[in-house]
Design an enzyme around this catalytic site. Sequence first.
Site, short mmCIF file in Angstrom:
data_model
loop_
_atom_site.label_atom_id
_atom_site.label_comp_id
_atom_site.label_asym_id
_atom_site.label_seq_id
_atom_site.Cartn_x
_atom_site.Cartn_y
_atom_site.Cartn_z
CG ASP A 12 -2.05 0.90 1.19
OD1 ASP A 12 -3.18 0.42 1.29
OD2 ASP A 12 -1.82 2.11 1.03
CG ASP A 127 -3.62 3.64 -3.16
OD1 ASP A 127 -4.46 2.79 -3.48
OD2 ASP A 127 -3.70 4.32 -2.13
CD GLU A 128 -5.39 -1.17 -1.55
OE1 GLU A 128 -5.78 -2.27 -1.15
OE2 GLU A 128 -5.59 -0.11 -0.92
#
Length: 388
Positions: A12, A127-128
Amino acid sequence: MSSALRRIAHLDMDAFYASVELLRYPELRGQAVVIGGGRSGVPEILEDGSRRFAKLRDYAGRGVVTTSTYEARALGVFSAMGMMKAAMLAPDAILLPTDFDSYRHYSRLFKSAVAEFTGRIEDRGIDEIYIDLTDVPGEVRDIAASIKQAVHRATGLTCSICVAPNKLLAKIGSELDKPDGLTILTPADVPLRVWPLPVRKVNGIGPKAAEKLTGLGLATVGDLAAADAGLLQDHFGRSYSAWLMQIAQGHDERPVVVESEPKSMSRETTFERDLHPRHDRPALSSSFTGLCVRVAEDLVRKGYVGRTVGIKLRYDDFRTVTRDLTLDEPTADAIEIRRAATECLRRVELNRKLRLLGVRVSALTPANAQAGLSRRQIQADLPFDSDE
DNA sequence: TCTGGGGTCCTAGGACCC
DNA sequence: TCTGGGGTCCTAGGACCC
């Protein structure tokens, strides 16, 4: 086949959008910065070349916070909060507009860096990601540390990683030592590190379920682990209660899904002020057409056609309704989409002001493995009746 | 202080078919 | 004439996630 030996990482990026903005505006480091709210808040370049940033107190509109720096979070400003509320809490915080092109660029950079280690990556948004490290040789801690380094080299940004036996624990764990965290969780860590957490920390327990659980006296994952199966079943149904009991023990067999096809594409817009179906008809109509055109463009650009066209309306009282219509043949054509969406629009009440309008196309298939041959045409070519 | 935009998955009822 | 049983598709809504 047992999955007991899997090594699943969740990675993350730390305060991703905000951190990308800090790369661009390093002078803001250490300050409360809030990103969101649409177009407003673009920094002004002064004559001496320095920049003047907008303050949150100057914001007016209906936007929400997309991300904030850790300094802003300390003032109580979090993702999804209304900007006007955020402005009350942190009037002096710096306001920046969202710049998705830039975030997508950094997203590609960090994912490419991770892809040097393994192709077994599941995309979970900008974003992850999940990474299946089971077949990557080496000590998990060393691998995770190398991945973090590679991500930093590629982007200048930090991330938090947890390696665990499954996605559930990896996801929970990546938050435990944020920012710049590196966490290893084993089944033996579940009682000490997972059971004390509020149920809301579990991916899949949202605000509704968390409130219901808390109301039953089940505030933490540990409470859930000790809960009576009958009680859970009575309140959550067979399948969800079974899942709750599994996750409370830290059990999760879901695979890392490396490839997937999109199921739907949509565009929606919240108006700056609520629009009246009759009085504001021209504005609504042009917005509606615009949404259809953009969905069509998205479909064409990504190479899909869809057979189900739907609309979404949000009234001024925030009630949301949807309607959809399945066509005989899939399409990516703006005119056809608009025609079908108009049919849908005829089936909703238009007696109060609208806050939001959306258009969606689902039941997608890749546009065109065999050029233009529709299912119907293929069947018509068969030498026998395809009904059997 | 009213609450974005882009998605996925699940449930549930009714239609329809065999 | 007191009522099957399964399967799939369509539609609407809602929870949840990033």
